[in-house]
Each structure stands twice: as C-alpha cells, then as structure tokens.
Write an enzyme that holds these catalytic residues in place. Structure first.
Site, PDB file in Angstrom:
ATOM      1  N   GLU A  90       0.780  -1.223   0.000  1.00  0.00           N
ATOM      2  CA  GLU A  90       0.000   0.000   0.000  1.00  0.00           C
ATOM      3  C   GLU A  90       0.825   1.293   0.000  1.00  0.00           C
ATOM      4  O   GLU A  90       0.408   2.302  -0.548  1.00  0.00           O
ATOM      5  CB  GLU A  90      -0.942   0.007   1.227  1.00  0.00           C
ATOM      6  CG  GLU A  90      -1.961  -1.113   1.248  1.00  0.00           C
ATOM      7  CD  GLU A  90      -3.024  -0.959   0.174  1.00  0.00           C
ATOM      8  OE1 GLU A  90      -3.360   0.201  -0.176  1.00  0.00           O
ATOM      9  OE2 GLU A  90      -3.515  -1.987  -0.335  1.00  0.00           O
ATOM     10  N   SER A 481     -46.133 -32.701  41.638  1.00  0.00           N
ATOM     11  CA  SER A 481     -45.542 -33.019  42.944  1.00  0.00           C
ATOM     12  C   SER A 481     -44.240 -32.288  43.195  1.00  0.00           C
ATOM     13  O   SER A 481     -43.749 -32.287  44.330  1.00  0.00           O
ATOM     14  CB  SER A 481     -45.302 -34.532  43.048  1.00  0.00           C
ATOM     15  OG  SER A 481     -46.527 -35.216  43.128  1.00  0.00           O
TER      16      SER A 481
END
Length: 859
Positions: A90, A481
């Site tokens: 770059e 229960s």
C-alpha cells in the site's frame, strides 16, 4: 537571439504565473475547505465498531452479535512481517513521507491524464485512515483535497505506529471482517501471530479490492495479488530470496471461518443479548461490550448434551414415525439431484438429513446432505418399531427393509464407530450412521448455585435453531408433585412433624371453588391409611398432601410460598394447590429449590456476572446477596467472590489501629441478618466487609428436616434411579401432572440445585408410565453426574434446636425402650412427641430400612 531571450522570459513568467495560480488555487482551497474539516485529534479517542461478545465464566465464547466482525489489536502485537506486507502493498514510503506522497500523486495525475479516469488515487496509508474515519468513498477532487489536508493534520497529531494501528483495525477485508485480526480469523481461523508469510501477504492484498482479490471468491486473482506483494517485499528487502521462494509455493489455504461459539448456550446468549439491547440500545451491537455469564462451560455443555440425549431417548421409546420426505424413483436420480432435494431440509444439531439409496436385510446405504455416504445397520435400529400412538407401537423390526426403503429421506446421526472394508484390494473407511428422528417433545434444564443464585447452566429446548422459545424462562407449566416440598415445609414450620400421621384414604370434595365434584386419587389406586408425613412425601401421596393443606389452611400456605417469590396469582386458591396445579416456569421452580438447598436463604437467580466496555473497563459487576451467616472470607473463597466486596470503614479503622494486622487479613465477622429470627446479643459483631447477606425466609430446623425427608426420595422413593450417582448428599423430588402432560425432577445438594422439565409445547400426554422418574430424572442424572464429578459431598449443617428420637412408625409417638420396630426421626425440640403408651407389637411390616418403590403418583 533577442527573440529567443524574449520567448524564454515569456515562458519563465508563464511558468511562474502557473505556479502562482496553482498556489493561489491551493491556498483558496485550503482556506475554503479547512473550516469544514474534522479535528484529527478525534482519532486519539475514536471508538471502533466492535461486536457484542458473550462469554462463559471460564472465558469461552458463547456468541457474537453485530454486523461488523472486528477484534481490535495493539500495534505491538502485530508481527513485523505483517506490517511489511501492508507497507509493500500500500505505501512503501510510509515511514518517510509526512502524510502525502508527491510521487504517488504525480503518478495518479499522469494516469488520469492518459486514461481519462482515476486509477490508483495515489493514497498513502495516512490518507486511507483519513478517508476511512472521516470521509465518504465518493471519487471527487474535493474529497481528495480533504483527504490530503486531513492526512497532513493526522501526521502532526499522531505517531506513525498510532496511524498504522488505526489503519489495521479499521480497514475492510470482506466477509464482514474489519481489521487484520478479524480477517485472520475469518479466512484462516487463526490469530495474526499464527499466520504464515504467504497468508499474511494474502490478507495484505485484500484492502485494494476485497471482492476482486478475495481468495474464497476469486482464487486465481487473489494468488496473483499475493505473489505480487511477496515480490514487492523481496524487492524492498523485507524478506530473503529463500523466504520468497518458499512463500510463493504455498497453496491457497483460506476458507471461511465464522465466529464459531466455543460452547453451546444459545438460550443464555439470547437472554444476554436482550438485556444488553434493553440497557444500551443499538449501541450494544457496535461499542465492543463484553458480557461474562455466570455459567461454566463444562456444566453448560453437559446440560445441553443431557437434554438432547434425554429427549432422543424418550422419542425412541415411542417408536419410529417414518421418513420426513420421499424422493421418487431415486434409482434414476443423479447425486446432484438427490443433494438438491436434501438441501431443502435443515440440519438440526447432530441430526443430518440423508437419502436411502439401497437397502438389504442388514444395512441401508445412505447419501448425506454433506455429500458423504454411510451405512445404517439393523443391529442399532431395533428401536424403530412403527409408532402407532403415544401409548402403543408396532412389532420390533427384524430387517432394515422393515424400517426404510429406497427414496426415504431420514435423519441420521454419525456414529463414532467406523470400520475398514477391503474390496478388490482397495481399503476404504465406512461411515457408520444411526437412524434418528427429530424429537417432538421438549425439555428445559436450569441449574443454580444455591450460595448466591448464580446460574450454572441453562437449556431452553432441544435446539435453539429449531425453536427460539426459551422453555426454561417462558414456559408456564404445572409443577405437580415438584411443588409439594413447599407445602410440606410450611406445615413443618406450623407445628407438623415428619412423624405426623395423616390418613391416606379416598376423599371427595364438593367445593364451590372447584368446577365439579373432585375425587383426587393416587395413581396406584392403593391407599395406606394413617401415614407419616415423611413417607407420604417420599412416596408422593396425593391424598395426604391434600389433607395436610386442608389442616394447614390455604391462606397460610399461599402466604408461605409467596416468600419464595412464587406469584400467588398464578397458583390456585383451593386444595388443588397441594398437587401443584398452578403454573410456574422451570426458572421459578429452580429458584425455589435453590432456597431449599441453601437452608432457607432467599437468593435471587442471576446469569450475568459482569459487563465490560471496549477498553476492558467494568461497567457492571454482580454483587448478589449471599446465603451465609456470617459471610467470612473462608466461606467466600470457594466461589471467588471476595474481590467483589470492599472492606467496611470499621475494617479500615481496625487495620490502622492494629499494626500487627497486614493486608486486611482479619477474618470478616458476622453480618447482622435481616430476618425475623432472633440472634443472641453476643453473636452480633462488627462486619468487616460490605457483603450483602440474603434474608433467611424459613426456619433452619424445619428446612433441615425437609432436606432429610427429600434424601429419602432418592434412597427409597420415586427418585431412586439417582442412586446411580453413589452420593449420600443429594435430595430431590419427582413431579408428574395429570395424564403425564408434564414430567419434572428437581434435585440438589447444598452446592447445586437443578430442575428439569419434559413435555410438549402444546400440553398433551407424554404417554403411560412417562412419569418424572422416567422422563425427567434421567436428564438430571446425566447432567449432575458431570456437574458433581470430583466434588466432595456437601450436606446441610444441622442447626441447634433439633432432637433425634426413636419413634413407633405406626403411631408416630416416642417409642418405648422395648419396641423392636422403632425407628429414628428428627424433630424440632419443642415438637418432640410424647411417649407411646400402647404396648409394642412385634412386626416387620414397616421396616424403615426396607426399600419401598412405588409408581409416581398422578401429580
């Protein structure tokens, strides 16, 4: 001659005029554009868009949310060759220029004049930072001038390494990856420190055109770009000839790697995501928040596996429902055509769709959705009797042809078993498969640490990707229960004892509050007559529970269970309350059992331990109320909680006045509890830490007795399957609702409380004999086997004020000295029974040490 001099002067003045014009134009542009430029100083405080990440308590990734996948990295952690790859690709003059490359701009200008369009743009890395952080991507001269001016400013404000770090963390690399670390993870599934030179160059080639040079979309162009960058690195003397030659020989190894969770906890992840968006709005997805859950990865994975295995086991018990689809004339279809059909059917967890290609008596050949082929053997498919109804199935299959035929599309699971077959001197590995089907029943599991309410594992269903409905927190079902222990504890606190006798006999109610005449029953159809409360609970006797509630009073019971956080509006205000006919979520039930497990302290379940921002600053940290009196450092140490609490001012004063005490190591003293229980004045001492103690909401003696009774559920009652864990510290209770529509098991020791529910989303019967002990308890066992592995047994400490005496099991009174049938029972001291005046009758009918196993009752 004079003509030549005159022309030269004219040319010189023209050139000077041109430069003056350009200078004037540049100055004008500078004066015009500068006021509108952002301040480059902002880059020092920039906030990158980082996704929300959720982790377990042991830092395993659970989920990631956000459009942009980014993991910021500091420049000192970037390998030198990675920097060089980008500089070569770059901006090879990055460390020499002051933000703008004159050569680059001249080159770009010549390209514009010669081609009529902008080609490279001449941007430096600094100019790209300016563009990416402050400007749009439009290609105009104005934007380019702004880019240049900003680049010059940035170079004045930041160092080269700071600029490079911003660039590395901001740039886009395709596939939702922003920044080099995210790119390394997306394309190679590794951190940047683990990449080869060739892989670094491949990533460095992406910013120029992430779509064109993407190795996943255009491998040939990506390879050309990579090799060009390697050539540039060699030319700039960043790498040796040997490194270059080795790197260009490397093949393309990139493949897409999503943000793969390290542990499955999708229901918890969704709970965390919703909490974050409710708290922080849309910023939750991009501000880099890190959420750490309370769950442990090992326990969470065990819970997920246990739920799936339990549901699959239930499903197999009820037979094979047949293929999920059919491919007609499959023998004439090409492989691609078959795969095209299979691609319309989702893979759900470990269930892979496959098409039956060929069958024989013993095996079926299957083409899987993932293009693999495998075989299913009859030996592992005997379970696949035809499903007829929830209570019946057809004959056991003798051959594979009894189960499947060519063209059937089925679900399969890959078996760990493999074999090598020799065929015409060629050895190949066969993939063995198991016939499977997607369970229709669902389940939920929630496991809580009783000490502080921290959720240790949570599963909301078979598969989050099949259904996002979180049954652990959203499904309101009858607990049956499973609710009885809270009624029994209320009775124990209101004068009843474990030896209190209540008649287990038929009863009929004609109550205005009930829709019709009510004749509750025990599912076995048997009645025991006068029955002690202990035995009634571990055998889950409905009629005893109803009469117990009748004696206690419905208002008293409702007021009592409200202490546990149960919404009494969701509970019936009649005697069916004793049978758990109200509606509660598994979260509610597990929360209640956590309180039973810790001895009666009201802890509040929580699942988020802390929240951090992108700078690793803690924004929130849980400080739960703790079930301990006193909460000393010794009690906190096993849970790593002490760091959350600060010493009190009294502790600082004591430390300053006591030179011999260093580092504040004096043990914390008892915290004054906010309970109705009286405490002797001598027990009240100055607290050393600001530690919030949970309120005790039950009598510790009654709770201890209930613990002891619920251990009998495991040793001689409906939860006896849990004896396989070979632990004496576990207690629990099964639960099954009318017509087996809901199956439950909740169990605990003092360190872990876990509840499991099984049922259909739209309530319907699970089938005969699918009680809590059959459908839910196996899931609980599979989870707790791993959760408790390697841990010591933890029993509830016995409080003061209890007496253990011998009683007559028939009368519930204190036994005479010569009573050979006497058994031991625990009482609150003030409730110790009087001496039995009846003459003892030798008998072995009761035999408290004899194991009694009865079917689970209707509720």
């Amino acid at each position: 001659m004079s003509y030549f001099v005159s022309f030269s002067r004219f040319l010189l003045w023209s050139i000077l005029a041109a430069f003056a014009g350009l200078g004037t134009l540049a100055a004008a542009l500078y004066l015009y554009l500068t006021p509108g430029l952002p301040d480059a100083e902002q880059l020092k405080h920039t906030q990158l868009q980082v996704p929300l990440r959720v982790y377990t308590s042991d830092q395993k990734l659970v989920a990631e949310y956000g459009e942009k996948r980014r993991t910021p990295i500091h420049i000192e952690n970037v390998p030198e060759q990675f920097k060089n790859a980008f500089i070569a690709a770059e901006d090879n003059q990055f460390y020499e220029h002051q933000g703008v490359s004159i050569k680059g701009l001249i080159r770009a200008s010549l390209e514009l004049v010669s081609t009529g369009s902008i080609q490279s743009g001449g941007s430096t890395i600094t100019m790209q930072v300016a563009k990416n952080f402050f400007l749009s991507r439009e290609r105009t001269f104005t934007r380019k001038f702004n880019e240049i001016l900003l680049a010059l400013q940035i170079e004045q404000e930041l160092t080269k390494d700071e600029i490079l770090e911003l660039y590395f963390n901001k740039i886009y690399f395709g596939n939702r990856a922003y920044g080099i670390e995210a790119a390394a993870q997306a394309y190679y599934g590794k951190s940047i420190q683990e990449l080869t030179l060739g892989q670094m160059a491949m990533i460095a080639g992406l910013p120029k055109a992430p779509s064109s040079y993407n190795p996943l979309a255009n491998a040939s162009r990506a390879l050309i770009r990579r090799d060009w960058i390697l050539g540039r690195m060699h030319k700039l003397h960043f790498i040796s000839s040997e490194d270059y030659n080795e790197a260009i020989k490397q093949p393309i190894t990139a493949s897409y790697h999503g943000a793969t969770p390290e542990v499955e906890a999708p229901y918890l992840a969704e709970m965390a995501r919703k909490y974050m968006t409710d708290s922080y709005g849309e910023a939750a997805y991009e501000d880099g928040y890190k959420v750490t859950l309370t769950v442990n990865s090992t326990l969470q994975q065990a819970a997920q596996s246990a739920v799936r295995a339990g549901l699959e086991s239930y499903d197999r018990r009820h037979g094979y429902r047949g293929p999920i689809a059919t491919i007609n004339e499959i023998e004439t279809k090409s492989t691609s055509a078959i795969l095209s059909n299979l691609n319309t059917i989702p893979t759900i967890e470990a269930l892979i769709p496959g098409a039956v290609l060929k069958v024989s008596d013993d095996i079926a050949e299957i083409l899987l959705k993932n293009s693999q082929t495998g075989i299913i053997k009859i030996a592992e498919s005997k379970w696949a009797s035809p499903y007829l109804s929830v209570n019946s199935k057809g004959a056991t299959p003798n051959t594979i042809t009894d189960i499947v035929k060519p063209g059937d599309v089925i679900y399969t699971q890959i078996s760990p078993e493999q074999t090598e077959e020799n065929n015409n001197d060629e050895t190949k590995t066969a993939i063995y498969l198991k016939l499977a089907q997607l369970p229709q029943a669902q389940s939920a599991l929630i496991s809580i640490r009783p000490f502080d309410g921290a959720v240790q594992a949570l599963v909301g269903g078979y598969s989050f990707y099949q259904s996002k409905y979180n049954r652990a927190t959203q499904a309101k079902r009858q607990p049956g229960s499973n609710f009885k222990p809270f009624i029994y504890l209320s009775a124990l606190e209101n004068g009843a004892t474990a030896a209190t006798l209540i008649n287990d006999a038929p009863i009929v109610f004609d109550d205005d509050k009930l829709e019709s005449i009510w004749r509750p029953e025990n599912s076995s159809g048997k009645f025991l007559g006068e029955t002690r409360l202990r035995k009634a609970l571990y055998q889950s006797k409905n009629l005893v529970s109803i009469r117990l509630l009748q004696d206690l009073g419905i208002k008293t019971a409702l007021s009592y269970v409200a202490r546990f956080g149960f919404d009494t509006n969701a509970l019936p205000h009649d005697l069916s309350l004793a049978l758990g006919s109200g509606t509660l979520t598994p979260w509610d039930i597990a929360s209640g059992y956590a309180i039973l497990a810790n001895g009666g302290y009201k802890v509040k379940p929580y699942f988020i331990d802390r929240i951090e921002n992108a700078n690793e600053e803690i924004l929130f940290e849980s400080t739960p109320e703790l079930a301990c009196m006193p909460c000393t450092p010794e009690k906190l140490a096993p849970y790593s909680l002490l760091h959350k609490f600060t010493p009190t001012p009294e502790a600082f004063s004591l430390a300053l006045s006591s030179p011999e005490v260093e580092d504040n190591t004096t043990p914390a003293q008892e915290i004054i509890p906010t309970t109705s229980q009286s405490i002797h004045e001598s027990e009240i001492q100055t607290p050393m830490y600001d530690i919030p103690s949970a309120q005790r909401i039950t009598d510790p003696r009654a709770t201890y007795i209930l613990h002891d009774i619920m251990k009998d559920v495991i040793t001689r009652g409906t939860g006896r399957r849990a004896l396989t864990l070979k632990r004496s510290d576990i207690a629990g209770k099964t639960g099954t609702t009318n017509d087996q529509k809901d199956a439950w098991f909740s169990g605990f020791n003092t360190e872990l409380a876990t509840s499991v529910w099984v049922g259909f989303d739209q309530p319907e019967t699970l089938g005969r004999r699918e009680y809590g002990a059959a459908a839910a308890l196996p899931i609980w066992i599979d989870y707790m086997r791993i959760a408790l592995a390697g841990t010591q047994e933890h029993h509830l400490s016995q409080p003061h004020g209890l007496s253990t005496v011998r009683i007559n099991p028939k009368t519930g009174k204190r036994a005479q000295a010569n009573d050979t049938n006497a058994i031991f029972e625990i009482f609150r001291t003030e409730n110790t029974p009087e001496l039995d005046s009846t003459k003892p009758i030798p008998s072995h009918q009761e035999g408290e040490n004899t194991i009694e196993i009865t079917p689970e009752e209707i509720f």
